[in-house]
Every structure is written in structure tokens, then in C-alpha cells.
Design a protein around this motif. Structure first.
Motif, PDB file in Angstrom:
ATOM      1  N   THR A  51       0.844  -1.177   0.000  1.00 33.97           N
ATOM      2  CA  THR A  51       0.000   0.000   0.000  1.00 33.97           C
ATOM      3  C   THR A  51       0.886   1.235   0.000  1.00 33.97           C
ATOM      4  N   ASP A  52       0.339   2.326  -0.480  1.00 33.17           N
ATOM      5  CA  ASP A  52       1.068   3.595  -0.461  1.00 33.17           C
ATOM      6  C   ASP A  52       0.064   4.729  -0.285  1.00 33.17           C
ATOM      7  N   TYR A  53       0.499   5.792   0.349  1.00 35.56           N
ATOM      8  CA  TYR A  53      -0.376   6.908   0.663  1.00 35.56           C
ATOM      9  C   TYR A  53       0.306   8.232   0.359  1.00 35.56           C
ATOM     10  N   ALA A  54      -0.499   9.216   0.035  1.00 29.18           N
ATOM     11  CA  ALA A  54       0.008  10.575  -0.034  1.00 29.18           C
ATOM     12  C   ALA A  54       0.393  11.018   1.376  1.00 29.18           C
ATOM     13  N   LYS A  55       1.416  11.831   1.481  1.00 26.43           N
ATOM     14  CA  LYS A  55       1.879  12.295   2.787  1.00 26.43           C
ATOM     15  C   LYS A  55       0.768  12.994   3.552  1.00 26.43           C
ATOM     16  N   SER A  56      -0.096  13.681   2.840  1.00 28.53           N
ATOM     17  CA  SER A  56      -1.139  14.475   3.478  1.00 28.53           C
ATOM     18  C   SER A  56      -2.207  13.625   4.171  1.00 28.53           C
ATOM     19  N   VAL A  57      -2.296  12.338   3.827  1.00 21.98           N
ATOM     20  CA  VAL A  57      -3.329  11.481   4.417  1.00 21.98           C
ATOM     21  C   VAL A  57      -2.738  10.329   5.228  1.00 21.98           C
ATOM     22  N   GLU A  58      -1.435  10.156   5.161  1.00 18.90           N
ATOM     23  CA  GLU A  58      -0.796   9.039   5.856  1.00 18.90           C
ATOM     24  C   GLU A  58      -1.097   9.089   7.349  1.00 18.90           C
ATOM     25  N   GLY A  59      -1.518   7.930   7.884  1.00 21.74           N
ATOM     26  CA  GLY A  59      -1.847   7.855   9.299  1.00 21.74           C
ATOM     27  C   GLY A  59      -3.309   8.149   9.600  1.00 21.74           C
ATOM     28  N   ARG A  60      -4.024   8.711   8.627  1.00 21.15           N
ATOM     29  CA  ARG A  60      -5.442   9.031   8.824  1.00 21.15           C
ATOM     30  C   ARG A  60      -6.345   8.202   7.915  1.00 21.15           C
ATOM     31  N   PHE A  61      -5.866   7.884   6.713  1.00 22.23           N
ATOM     32  CA  PHE A  61      -6.639   7.127   5.737  1.00 22.23           C
ATOM     33  C   PHE A  61      -6.065   5.713   5.622  1.00 22.23           C
ATOM     34  N   THR A  62      -6.962   4.758   5.351  1.00 21.87           N
ATOM     35  CA  THR A  62      -6.545   3.375   5.146  1.00 21.87           C
ATOM     36  C   THR A  62      -7.259   2.805   3.929  1.00 21.87           C
ATOM     37  N   ILE A  63      -6.472   2.267   2.991  1.00 22.25           N
ATOM     38  CA  ILE A  63      -7.042   1.602   1.822  1.00 22.25           C
ATOM     39  C   ILE A  63      -7.044   0.097   2.079  1.00 22.25           C
ATOM     40  N   SER A  64      -8.115  -0.570   1.635  1.00 20.97           N
ATOM     41  CA  SER A  64      -8.208  -2.013   1.866  1.00 20.97           C
ATOM     42  C   SER A  64      -9.009  -2.658   0.747  1.00 20.97           C
ATOM     43  N   LEU A  65      -8.876  -3.988   0.659  1.00 25.53           N
ATOM     44  CA  LEU A  65      -9.580  -4.766  -0.349  1.00 25.53           C
ATOM     45  C   LEU A  65     -10.746  -5.509   0.275  1.00 25.53           C
ATOM     46  N   GLY A  66     -11.795  -5.718  -0.513  1.00 27.63           N
ATOM     47  CA  GLY A  66     -12.912  -6.523  -0.066  1.00 27.63           C
ATOM     48  C   GLY A  66     -12.716  -7.980  -0.424  1.00 27.63           C
ATOM     49  N   PRO A  67     -13.627  -8.858  -0.009  1.00 25.28           N
ATOM     50  CA  PRO A  67     -13.540 -10.278  -0.337  1.00 25.28           C
ATOM     51  C   PRO A  67     -13.504 -10.488  -1.839  1.00 25.28           C
ATOM     52  N   GLY A  68     -12.631 -11.364  -2.299  1.00 26.67           N
ATOM     53  CA  GLY A  68     -12.529 -11.605  -3.725  1.00 26.67           C
ATOM     54  C   GLY A  68     -11.728 -10.546  -4.463  1.00 26.67           C
ATOM     55  N   ARG A  69     -11.308  -9.508  -3.759  1.00 23.30           N
ATOM     56  CA  ARG A  69     -10.475  -8.433  -4.321  1.00 23.30           C
ATOM     57  C   ARG A  69     -11.159  -7.726  -5.485  1.00 23.30           C
ATOM     58  N   ASN A  70     -12.479  -7.758  -5.510  1.00 24.72           N
ATOM     59  CA  ASN A  70     -13.199  -7.078  -6.583  1.00 24.72           C
ATOM     60  C   ASN A  70     -13.792  -5.753  -6.121  1.00 24.72           C
ATOM     61  N   THR A  71     -13.628  -5.439  -4.867  1.00 29.02           N
ATOM     62  CA  THR A  71     -14.042  -4.143  -4.330  1.00 29.02           C
ATOM     63  C   THR A  71     -12.913  -3.622  -3.455  1.00 29.02           C
ATOM     64  N   TRP A  72     -12.876  -2.316  -3.276  1.00 28.19           N
ATOM     65  CA  TRP A  72     -11.894  -1.750  -2.363  1.00 28.19           C
ATOM     66  C   TRP A  72     -12.472  -0.529  -1.678  1.00 28.19           C
ATOM     67  N   PHE A  73     -11.819  -0.160  -0.581  1.00 26.77           N
ATOM     68  CA  PHE A  73     -12.371   0.830   0.324  1.00 26.77           C
ATOM     69  C   PHE A  73     -11.321   1.863   0.704  1.00 26.77           C
TER      70      PHE A  73
END
Length: 123
Positions: free
Chosen positions: A58-80
Motif C-alpha cells: 500500500t502507499d499513501y500521499a503524505k497528506s493522508v498518511e496515518g489518517r486514511f486506510t485503503i483495503s480490499l474486499g472479499p474476492g479483491r473485486n471491491t476496495w475501500f
């Protein structure tokens, strides 16, 4: 190219949280990197976060690091995108995107896009 659909945007007060979701419209996403970008009024679209299909990177912009989290849903066909401790500077239209490239972060590397969802943070 796959059409993507975002959901979960809205209005929230500073310090609050929102969770954005992204899913393909009628097709399965077969991409190596999934990501989020945003565009505030009068500004260029910018990278927010990205995740590899395996979830191993995973990678984040510095401005959101520590506050935002990206993740995958079941089957990796959705993300959040879980957004916590929101600030007024986070107000923007948020776009989800998918790329055939591994470890993609640059806008031109993404070939599938959603139409965007508005996030408004009031102070």
C-alpha cells in the motif's frame, strides 16, 4: 477498461470519519493496482492511496498518511478508503481507479475510473 462506481461520500464535520467504497459496474476487475485520487475545486487531481491486488503493498500521499486506510474486499473485486480525522482540506471529489501496472501511483497509469463521489468536511 472497466467502469467503476464509488459510494460512501457525504458531508461530515472536521474530525469525523467516512468510508468510501469502489466496485466495478457489471464486470470483474482484473487489475494489479487499485487506488484512490481526489480533486478539490481549482486544483489538479492528486493521488491519495493505492493497494496491490494481493494486499501486500500500500502507499499513501503524505497528506493522508496515518489518517486514511485503503483495503480490499472479499474476492479483491471491491476496495475501500477509510478516512478518519478528516480535515477541511480533505474536501474534494474522490475517484477510485484501477491499473494494469504493479505499484501504480501516477494518474496516467490507471485505465479504469469511477465518476467520483463528493466528500465535504466542514470546520
Amino acid at each position: 477498461q472497466v467502469q467503476l462506481v464509488e459510494s460512501g461520500g457525504g458531508s461530515v464535520q472536521a474530525g469525523g470519519s467516512l468510508r468510501l467504497s469502489c466496485a466495478p459496474s457489471g464486470h470483474t476487475v482484473s487489475r494489479n493496482t487499485m487506488g484512490w485520487f481526489r480533486q478539490a475545486p481549482g486544483k489538479e487531481r492528486e493521488f491519495v492511496a493505492a493497494i496491490r491486488w494481493s494486499g501486500s503493498w500500500t502507499d499513501y500521499a503524505k497528506s493522508v498518511e496515518g489518517r486514511f486506510t485503503i483495503s480490499l474486499g472479499p474476492g479483491r473485486n471491491t476496495w475501500f478508503l477509510q478516512m478518519n480525522s478528516l480535515k477541511s482540506d480533505d474536501s474534494a471529489i474522490y475517484y477510485c481507479a484501477a491499473s494494469k501496472e504493479h505499484f501504480a501511483k501516477i494518474e496516467r497509469e490507471f485505465d479504469s475510473w469511477g465518476r467520483g463521489t463528493q466528500v465535504t468536511v466542514s470546520s
